[in-house]
Write an enzyme that holds these catalytic residues in place. Structure first.
Site, PDB file in Angstrom:
ATOM      1  N   HIS A 182       0.828  -1.220   0.000  1.00 19.84           N
ATOM      2  CA  HIS A 182       0.000   0.000   0.000  1.00 19.84           C
ATOM      3  C   HIS A 182       0.858   1.264   0.000  1.00 19.84           C
ATOM      4  O   HIS A 182       0.388   2.332   0.409  1.00 19.84           O
ATOM      5  CB  HIS A 182      -0.956   0.017   1.199  1.00 19.84           C
ATOM      6  CG  HIS A 182      -1.790  -1.206   1.328  1.00 19.84           C
ATOM      7  ND1 HIS A 182      -2.923  -1.418   0.571  1.00 19.84           N
ATOM      8  CD2 HIS A 182      -1.648  -2.307   2.109  1.00 19.84           C
ATOM      9  CE1 HIS A 182      -3.449  -2.585   0.883  1.00 19.84           C
ATOM     10  NE2 HIS A 182      -2.692  -3.161   1.802  1.00 19.84           N
ATOM     11  N   SER A 306      16.672  17.010 -18.691  1.00 19.86           N
ATOM     12  CA  SER A 306      15.633  18.040 -18.694  1.00 19.86           C
ATOM     13  C   SER A 306      16.161  19.248 -19.434  1.00 19.86           C
ATOM     14  O   SER A 306      17.350  19.559 -19.356  1.00 19.86           O
ATOM     15  CB  SER A 306      15.261  18.421 -17.255  1.00 19.86           C
ATOM     16  OG  SER A 306      14.504  19.616 -17.236  1.00 19.86           O
TER      17      SER A 306
END
Length: 466
Positions: A182, A306
Site C-alpha cells: 500500500h 531536462s
C-alpha cells in the site's frame, strides 16, 4: 523491404522518416527492421508467393493426368522465385494490383509471368492458384509471418528481458530492501527476490504465448472443396490440403468458412497482451524504486535529462516502455476480439484489421527494448536501501507479535498496534518492549538481535533459486 533492398541513401531514408505518419516508420524505424522484414507488405507478398509455389508443386506431384511432376529444373526455378523475392518483385506485384485491384490475383499473375520462361511451367500456368480462394493463400501466409515474427523476434526480445531480470535477482539475492505494501513500510524483502517474482511470472506467460500453434486451411471458397471436387471428384482433397498445410509447418484446420477463423491468432495476441501487462507492472515498480533512490541510473555522456533542470536523470526507458505497452495492448486486444468474428461465411473486416498486427508487435518490441535498456542502466544504491530499513524499525512488529503468539502472550497484536501503528518509533523503544516480554530468555535474545535488514525470511534463497 527485404534486407537486400533497403535504401542505399541514408539521407533519403532519414528524410522519409521525418515525414512518416507512424513513429514506427519514422522516429523508431531503425529499431524495427527485424519486424519489418517479417510483417511488412513486401514480406506478405513474399509469403503469398511461397504458399502459391508450395501448392503448385504439390499439385504436380498429385498424379493428375493433365499435370506431370515438375522436373528438377522447374522446381529450382520456382524456388529461386521465392528465394530471390525482393523490392523489384514486390513493386511488380503492386503494379499488377493497380490494374486488378485485387492483391492475391496480382500475386497469381506475377507468378505466371515469372514462370513463363520455362516452357514446362508455362504449359501448367493455369494450375497456379488452382481451386484456391484468396484466403487459402492469405491465412497460410499470415501464419508463416506471425510464426516467424514470434520465434525470431518477439520471444527472443522477451527472453532478453527475463535473462536480465534473472541476473539482477541472483546478483542482489541477499540485498535487503524495505517492502512497501500500500505504499507504506512493510515487512522487508530482498531486492533480488522482487526481481525473481517477475521472472517467475513472465516465464510461464511467455511459454503460453510460444505454445500457441499456428493453423492453416486450404479448402476453397466456403471450406468444402467445392471447386476441387468439381474438377477432380476422385481426389481426396482434404488429405491433399492437409499435406500442403503441414508441409509449411502449420497445423491443419479442417473446419472453416472462407477464412480460417483466426482463433489461434486471438489466443496468441491475448497471451502476448497478458505478458505485456506483467511487464507494465515491472516498469511501474522499477520507476518507483528509482524515485525512492533504491536504484541509480548509469550516465551516458552527452545525454540531457531536462531542458531546464540540469541535475535530472529521468527513468525514460521505463516510461517509454509503459507508453508503448499501452498502445500495443490496445491493438492486440482489439485484434483478439475482432479477428474471430466474421459475418456468415466471410466479410472483409479481418483483412484490414490484421494488417495492423505489425503495428501492435512494433510497439511491443519498442517496449521490450525500453525495458531491457532500462534494466541495463540500473545501479543498486545499497546505502539508500540500508538507510530506509534502519529508519523503519517498526516493521519488526510483525515478528514480535508472532513470537508472542507462539508463547501464549495475551493480545500480542493489540499490544504492538498500540505501540507502533501510525507512530514513529526507534529501535531503543522496540528493544525496551521486547526486554519486558514474558517469553523465554532465548526468544527475547533472538528478537533483540533481529533488525529490519535481517528480517527477510526466505527471500534470498528464493531469489537465488529462480
Amino acid at each position: 523491404l527485404m534486407p537486400q533492398d533497403r535504401p542505399a541513401s541514408s539521407a533519403a531514408a532519414s528524410d522519409h522518416a521525418l515525414h512518416a505518419l507512424s513513429p514506427l516508420d519514422g522516429r523508431y524505424a531503425p529499431k524495427l527492421d527485424a519486424l519489418r522484414e517479417r510483417l511488412s507488405e513486401a514480406a506478405f507478398m513474399r509469403r503469398r508467393v511461397q504458399v502459391e509455389v508450395q501448392w503448385f508443386v504439390a499439385l504436380s506431384d498429385l498424379g493428375l493426368p493433365e499435370l506431370a511432376p515438375f522436373s528438377a529444373e522447374a522446381r529450382a526455378h520456382l524456388q529461386a522465385i521465392v528465394d530471390g523475392f525482393g523490392a523489384s518483385q514486390a513493386a511488380r506485384i503492386k503494379a499488377i494490383e493497380a490494374v486488378t485491384n485485387h492483391d492475391v490475383k496480382a500475386v497469381e499473375y506475377f507468378l505466371k509471368e515469372s514462370i513463363a520462361p520455362i516452357e514446362e511451367l508455362a504449359r501448367a500456368s493455369e494450375c497456379v492458384h488452382f481451386a484456391c480462394t484468396s484466403e487459402d493463400i492469405n491465412n497460410t501466409a499470415w501464419a508463416l509471418m506471425l510464426r516467424a515474427a514470434r520465434d525470431e523476434v518477439v520471444s527472443p526480445a522477451v527472453r532478453a528481458v527475463v535473462d536480465s531480470l534473472r541476473e539482477l535477482a541472483h546478483a542482489n539475492a541477499d540485498v535487503p530492501m524495505l517492502a512497501r505494501t500500500h505504499g507504506q513500510p512493510a515487512s522487508p524483502t530482498t531486492l533480488g527476490k522482487e526481481m525473481a517474482n517477475f521472472v517467475a511470472r513472465i516465464e510461464p506467460a511467455l511459454a503460453r504465448f510460444d505454445a500457441v500453434a499456428p493453423l492453416g486451411k486450404m479448402n476453397g471458397a466456403v471450406g468444402n472443396y467445392n471447386a476441387h471436387l468439381a474438377a477432380y471428384p476422385q481426389v481426396d482433397w482434404e488429405s491433399f490440403a492437409r499435406g500442403v498445410v503441414e508441409s509449411l509447418g502449420l497445423r491443419f484446420n479442417a473446419y472453416t468458412v472462407q477464412i480460417e477463423p483466426h482463433d489461434w491468432i486471438a489466443e496468441s495476441f491475448d497471451a502476448l497482451a497478458r505478458l505485456n501487462t506483467i511487464l507494465v507492472d515491472l516498469d511501474r515498480d522499477l520507476w518507483g524504486y528509482i524515485s525512492l533512490g533504491y536504484f541509480g541510473q548509469k550516465l551516458k555522456e552527452g545525454e540531457v535529462g531536462s531542458s531546464t533542470m540540469p541535475h535530472k536523470v529521468n527513468p525514460i526507458d521505463f516510461e517509454n516502455a509503459e507508453g508503448n505497452f499501452g498502445i500495443a495492448n490496445a491493438l492486440l486486444r482489439h485484434l483478439a476480439e475482432k479477428l474471430p468474428v466474421s459475418r456468415w461465411q466471410r466479410d472483409l473486416t479481418d483483412s484490414t484489421a490484421l494488417r495492423n498486427a505489425g503495428v501492435a508487435l512494433g510497439h511491443a518490441l519498442l517496449a521490450w527494448d525500453g525495458c531491457l535498456r532500462g534494466l541495463r542502466k540500473l545501479e543498486v544504491q545499497r546505502a539508500r536501501l540500508a538507510a530506509d530499513l534502519d529508519a523503519n524499525p517498526e516493521v519488526l512488529a510483525e515478528a514480535i507479535q508472532t513470537v508472542m503468539r507462539r508463547y501464549g502472550v495475551e493480545n500480542p497484536y493489540e499490544q504492538l498496534k498500540a505501540l507502533t501503528r501510525g507512530r514513529a518509533i526507534d529501535a531503543a523503544t522496540l528493544a525496551e518492549f521486547v526486554s519486558r516480554l514474558p517469553i523465554p530468555e532465548a526468544a527475547r535474545r533472538e528478537l533483540a538481535a533481529l533488525t529490519p535488514a535481517t528480517y527477510v525470511g526466505k527471500a534470498a534463497a528464493l531469489a537465488r533459486r529462480i
